[in-house]
Design a protein around this motif. Structure first.
Motif, PDB file in Angstrom:
ATOM      1  N   GLN A  31       0.834  -1.205   0.000  1.00 43.65           N
ATOM      2  CA  GLN A  31       0.000   0.000   0.000  1.00 43.65           C
ATOM      3  C   GLN A  31       0.870   1.256   0.000  1.00 43.65           C
ATOM      4  O   GLN A  31       0.608   2.200  -0.737  1.00 43.65           O
ATOM      5  CB  GLN A  31      -0.923   0.011   1.214  1.00 43.65           C
ATOM      6  N   ARG A  32       1.924   1.271   0.802  1.00 44.57           N
ATOM      7  CA  ARG A  32       2.796   2.444   0.834  1.00 44.57           C
ATOM      8  C   ARG A  32       3.582   2.608  -0.461  1.00 44.57           C
ATOM      9  O   ARG A  32       3.919   3.722  -0.847  1.00 44.57           O
ATOM     10  CB  ARG A  32       3.753   2.368   2.026  1.00 44.57           C
ATOM     11  N   SER A  33       3.869   1.507  -1.173  1.00 46.66           N
ATOM     12  CA  SER A  33       4.598   1.624  -2.433  1.00 46.66           C
ATOM     13  C   SER A  33       3.743   2.285  -3.518  1.00 46.66           C
ATOM     14  O   SER A  33       4.289   2.784  -4.500  1.00 46.66           O
ATOM     15  CB  SER A  33       5.080   0.255  -2.909  1.00 46.66           C
ATOM     16  N   ASN A  34       2.425   2.283  -3.338  1.00 49.46           N
ATOM     17  CA  ASN A  34       1.513   2.894  -4.309  1.00 49.46           C
ATOM     18  C   ASN A  34       0.950   4.220  -3.825  1.00 49.46           C
ATOM     19  O   ASN A  34      -0.053   4.696  -4.353  1.00 49.46           O
ATOM     20  CB  ASN A  34       0.359   1.938  -4.614  1.00 49.46           C
ATOM     21  N   THR A  35       1.556   4.815  -2.811  1.00 44.77           N
ATOM     22  CA  THR A  35       1.039   6.041  -2.208  1.00 44.77           C
ATOM     23  C   THR A  35       1.949   7.219  -2.513  1.00 44.77           C
ATOM     24  O   THR A  35       3.177   7.106  -2.441  1.00 44.77           O
ATOM     25  CB  THR A  35       0.915   5.876  -0.684  1.00 44.77           C
ATOM     26  N   TYR A  36       1.328   8.345  -2.856  1.00 46.81           N
ATOM     27  CA  TYR A  36       2.049   9.604  -3.080  1.00 46.81           C
ATOM     28  C   TYR A  36       1.364  10.691  -2.266  1.00 46.81           C
ATOM     29  O   TYR A  36       0.141  10.680  -2.103  1.00 46.81           O
ATOM     30  CB  TYR A  36       2.000  10.011  -4.558  1.00 46.81           C
ATOM     31  N   TYR A  37       2.146  11.632  -1.780  1.00 46.41           N
ATOM     32  CA  TYR A  37       1.623  12.816  -1.115  1.00 46.41           C
ATOM     33  C   TYR A  37       1.917  14.006  -2.010  1.00 46.41           C
ATOM     34  O   TYR A  37       3.009  14.109  -2.571  1.00 46.41           O
ATOM     35  CB  TYR A  37       2.282  13.042   0.244  1.00 46.41           C
TER      36      TYR A  37
END
Length: 109
Positions: free
Chosen positions: A90-96
């Motif tokens: 999930q974090r590998s597909n997350t951008y801020y």
């Protein structure tokens, strides 16, 4: 600033200017709550496997008892292993992204 990822570019409106973008920490991340969750998950999984083993090898135990333990083993295996992999994915597909108009958290499959 690095090249803006396509996932962020697609979300920007025509008059919006990107101020900052980033990503969460990648890979395996241990949190403070894991200091209790890891021992609990190991105990859960151990008891579930022991209970299933006992049900399968106990003389005269009905077949229902063998089936009853399977969901508990699956939950235990999820808590011990899979939750770390799911969190990392999930974090590998997350951008801020922070623009002049809004703040976004983007997750792409």
């Amino acid at each position: 600033m690095n090249t803006i990822p396509e996932e962020i570019k697609r979300e920007l409106s025509p008059h919006e200017q990107l101020q900052w973008w980033g990503r969460p920490r990648q890979g395996l991340v241990l949190r403070r709550a894991d200091s209790l969750a890891i021992p609990f998950s190991l105990l859960w999984c151990g008891f579930a496997i022991f209970g299933e083993y006992s049900a399968l090898h106990a003389s005269g135990a009905p077949g229902f008892f063998a089936l009853w333990g399977i969901p508990f083993i699956c939950i235990g295996l999820y808590m011990v292993f899979v939750r770390f992999l799911a969190d990392a994915r999930q974090r590998s597909n997350t951008y801020y992204a922070v623009s002049n108009k809004r703040i976004r958290t983007l997750q792409h499959p």
